[in-house]
Scaffold this active site. Structure first.
Site, PDB file in Angstrom:
ATOM      1  N   GLU A   7      -5.180  12.865  39.023  1.00  0.00           N
ATOM      2  CA  GLU A   7      -5.614  11.536  38.587  1.00  0.00           C
ATOM      3  C   GLU A   7      -7.082  11.283  38.883  1.00  0.00           C
ATOM      4  OE1 GLU A   7      -3.980   7.025  39.358  1.00  0.00           O
ATOM      5  OE2 GLU A   7      -2.537   8.637  39.080  1.00  0.00           O
ATOM      6  N   ASP A 103      -0.770  10.692  40.392  1.00  0.00           N
ATOM      7  CA  ASP A 103      -0.052  10.016  41.475  1.00  0.00           C
ATOM      8  C   ASP A 103       1.438   9.943  41.153  1.00  0.00           C
ATOM      9  OD1 ASP A 103      -2.310   9.711  42.930  1.00  0.00           O
ATOM     10  OD2 ASP A 103      -2.446   7.535  42.749  1.00  0.00           O
ATOM     11  N   TYR A 301       1.494   8.622  50.927  1.00  0.00           N
ATOM     12  CA  TYR A 301       1.288   7.887  49.675  1.00  0.00           C
ATOM     13  C   TYR A 301       1.448   6.379  49.891  1.00  0.00           C
ATOM     14  CZ  TYR A 301       1.733   6.701  44.721  1.00  0.00           C
ATOM     15  OH  TYR A 301       1.551   6.158  43.477  1.00  0.00           O
TER      16      TYR A 301
END
Length: 715
Positions: A7, A103, A301
């Site tokens: 990303e 992601d 994350y």
């Protein structure tokens, strides 16, 4: 050769290092049988309405609703070059397949798939799904790549979210803007959030304080208070009886120990709330800091709704705990109750946010201040979540006198448990913040604990100093980002079934952006001191909600949509049904909405008069960009962005403009010379030229240090 698409460039570099693709090329890296490139966010986006029909370039009521059947997409101008690089890489003959490494969430899925389809790529792809950017996590992820088709439902849900937002935002914004003659931005999540803020403000403004009457006495050194009285006469009658009494009977004396379980790990929303409460960070700041820490491999994350870990992570907890405790220099025994943070059923796409083992080797001093503080919060929460329960000793005391019960209560932390670890890392900030919100704990602890040992239940003690205390009820508090995030997370909970998982508007990944957009477009403003900022609706925000129908501003309906998107993601609800519902709602809105009467007054508030126009004698009023003569035929204006004043290091404030209009001059202190950098005091004199433009001149009185020099400048 496999093409890996991440990303962001920073993430691509981390992945490339692990898999051995370290040769730099234009827009990608290559090596060890891999090409690694990146998307730079959304390369492909939904096209504007005019791409479907040229007539949509103008906003007209009769063209609504706009409901595309075949959706158009376009390449963002700023990222066209990178899209071209990705397309060429996909078309290379030696590329046999792709690895989707955006992601691991709904938006990441959308970013990759749109690029993949826009490039008309047909090659097979696999999914890298990881919750940490640590080298080992990346390596393990590549050893366990998932089939791309396993995430088709996630992509479908992402498309539904994107297209529903377009339909609601594009149509409702054009509808209300054309009906009310000004731009009124409307959003599927943004508007219900604004509605909650406006409703809270209306409750505060409409609140009528009511008198509160309580009696207090002092006995055995302890101050105790009665329950609330409905009227003053009843309270005064009891007070008169108290003045005749000599003793107060102890009718209750109980001390109990209550356990306070260790807190859960952080989801993003929980982290944002604490960072706002303890550190004063906005939700967006916290997300940005945490995202940066994730990319630096220091936390897992961030965009997660979960507050638990999975069973397969239990084995790594002791080792990670040892490293973190050593890093923070905590020398006492650290219990590890791993079962407290493990629950597979409460982990969806990603587990809770926790620090990684890399924190042990990180140089905190090299991190930006905001990242240091957020990392400390996350670390403190991880260690304390595994700790022993804290134990509070609570003492409740009751006196009876004149047939009235008087109570006193005290709490004391008997065993710090997990709080000891939290305070060690956070320097006691969290404990202070908690106790500031606990009024009972602040109410007479010292007095009660000092005198309690001398009391016996059933005995009477001398009664002293009976008083009537008058107070008033208070309204709810303005929303802070902490309390608004909580309200967004809980929105619609009462109307939805218990088994529903997502009860709220927006997601942990989008709530910060929603708040920031409300502030950016002028519907909400932040007010308050440096530590505590309140979210206050502007007149524009209140006006929008006032004319907005229930189906657009309803938090409950938006929360229901969020749950249905989750069901689409799981394959248990048809995407066509979701989109049909959105289209039906917006079509009904366009067809049946009626303009609110007297909306012109609502949309255009009375402008504040600050002085008299030197050209025509009419009022000068404040508007967004300056102070204008109310006569539209008169061109006089004092601009807020005024180059003459900016050259002096000053601004054209309302006070300054008012002084100029009233006296024709204004004294300014601490002006700064652009040539020398020195400061000086002066007087600005205003006149008006033949074109009705303001002309300014500096005038130096005796002692002001410019020796009578002057300069002229037209506004």
């Amino acid at each position: 050769m496999k093409l890996v698409i991440a990303e962001k460039p920073s993430v691509a570099q981390s992945i490339a290092k692990v898999i051995g693709a370290e040769k730099r090329e234009d827009g990608y890296l290559e090596g060890n049988g891999y090409l690694v490139s990146w998307c730079v966010g959304h390369l492909v986006e939904l096209a504007s309405p005019e791409s479907y029909d040229e007539r949509y370039e103008k906003w007209r009521y009769e063209d609504l609703p706009i409901l595309p059947k075949d959706w158009n997409y376009q390449i963002a101008d700023a990222t066209r070059k990178q899209f071209g690089i990705l397309k060429k890489l996909m078309e290379r003959d030696d590329v046999t397949g792709l690895v989707e490494a955006t992601d691991a969430g709904r938006e990441g899925e959308l970013i990759f798939r749109l690029v993949y389809h826009q490039a008309k790529c047909k090659k097979p792809f696999e999914r890298l799904w990881i919750s940490s950017m640590e080298d080992q996590a990346i390596s393990d992820g590549f050893s366990n790549l998932k089939a791309g088709k396993e995430y088709d439902d996630l992509y479908t849900a992402a498309l539904c979210r994107e297209r529903a937002d377009w339909i609601v935002g594009m149509n409702a914004t054009r509808l209300f803007s054309t009906l009310y003659g000004q731009t009124l931005n409307v959003g599927r999540v943004m508007t219900p959030t604004l509605a909650m803020i406006v409703e809270r403000e209306a409750e505060i403004e409409g609140f009528k304080p009511e008198p509160i009457y309580r009696l207090s006495i002092k006995s055995a050194g302890i101050v105790a208070t009665s329950d609330r009285f409905e009227n003053k006469q009843d309270a005064e009658a009891v007070l008169n009886r108290l003045k005749e009494e000599k003793m107060a009977l102890v009718t209750k004396l109980e001390t109990t120990d209550k356990q306070e379980k260790a807190p859960q790990l952080y989801s993003l929303t929980a982290l944002q709330r604490d960072a706002n409460r303890f550190l004063g960070f906005t939700a967006q700041q916290t997300l940005d800091y945490t995202q940066s820490l994730y990319e630096k491999k220091l936390v897992t994350y961030p965009r997660t709704d979960s507050r638990f870990l999975t069973e397969d992570m239990e084995g790594m907890i002791p080792g990670l705990m040892d490293k973190l405790v050593w890093k923070f220099g905590y020398t006492r025994h650290v219990p590890i109750h791993a079962k407290q943070v493990i629950d597979n059923k409460k982990v969806n796409d990603h587990h809770a946010i926790i620090p990684t083992a890399n924190v042990a080797d990180a140089e905190f001093g090299e991190l930006p201040s905001g990242e240091q503080k957020v990392l400390s919060l996350i670390t403190a929460r991880f260690i304390s979540a595994l700790g022993d329960a804290a134990v509070r000793s609570e003492t409740e005391l009751g006196f009876t006198c004149a047939d009235t019960v008087f109570r006193a209560k005290a709490k004391v932390l008997k065993e710090k448990g997990w709080r000891d670890i939290q305070d060690w890392i956070m320097g006691g900030n969290a404990e202070r913040a908690d106790s500031e919100n606990d009024e009972e704990e602040q109410n007479g602890n010292a007095d009660i604990l000092a005198y309690i040992t001398a009391l016996t239940k059933g005995n009477s003690y001398p009664l002293q100093d009976p008083k009537l205390e008058e107070g008033r009820t208070t309204p709810k508090k303005h929303f802070t980002e902490d309390s608004l995030l909580s309200a967004m997370e809980r929105a619609g909970a009462e109307e939805m079934p218990e088994e529903v998982e997502r009860k709220g508007i927006g997601t942990s990944a989008t709530r910060a952006a929603t708040i920031e957009k409300l502030v950016r477009i002028g519907f909400v403003e932040r007010k308050g001191n440096k530590k505590t900022k309140y979210l206050i609706p502007t007149h524009k925000g209140v006006a929008l909600i006032t004319v907005m129908p229930e189906q657009i501003q309803s938090p409950s309906m938006t929360a229901e949509w969020e749950q249905k998107l989750l069901d689409v993601e799981r394959g248990s609800y048809a995407d066509s049904s979701f989109m049909d519902e959105i289209e039906e709602m917006i079509t009904d809105l366009v067809k049946n909405y009626k303009i609110i009467e007297d909306a012109e007054v609502l949309m255009h508030p009375a402008l504040e008069e600050i002085g008299t126009c030197p050209c025509c004698g009419r009022h000068v009023v404040e508007k967004e960009k300056g102070y204008f003569c109310e006569d539209r035929g008169c061109s006089f204006v004092l601009w807020k962005q005024n180059r003459f004043f900016e050259a002096l290091g000053k601004k054209m404030t309302k006070q300054t403009a008012s002084k100029l209009l009233h006296d024709g001059k204004v004294k300014l202190k601490g002006c700064k010379s652009q040539k020398t950098g020195k400061t000086y005091d002066t007087t600005v004199v205003m006149s008006v030229d033949e074109n009705k433009r303001a002309v300014f001149q500096l005038s130096f009185e005796k002692g002001e240090g410019k020796n009578g020099k002057s300069k002229n400048k037209k506004d």
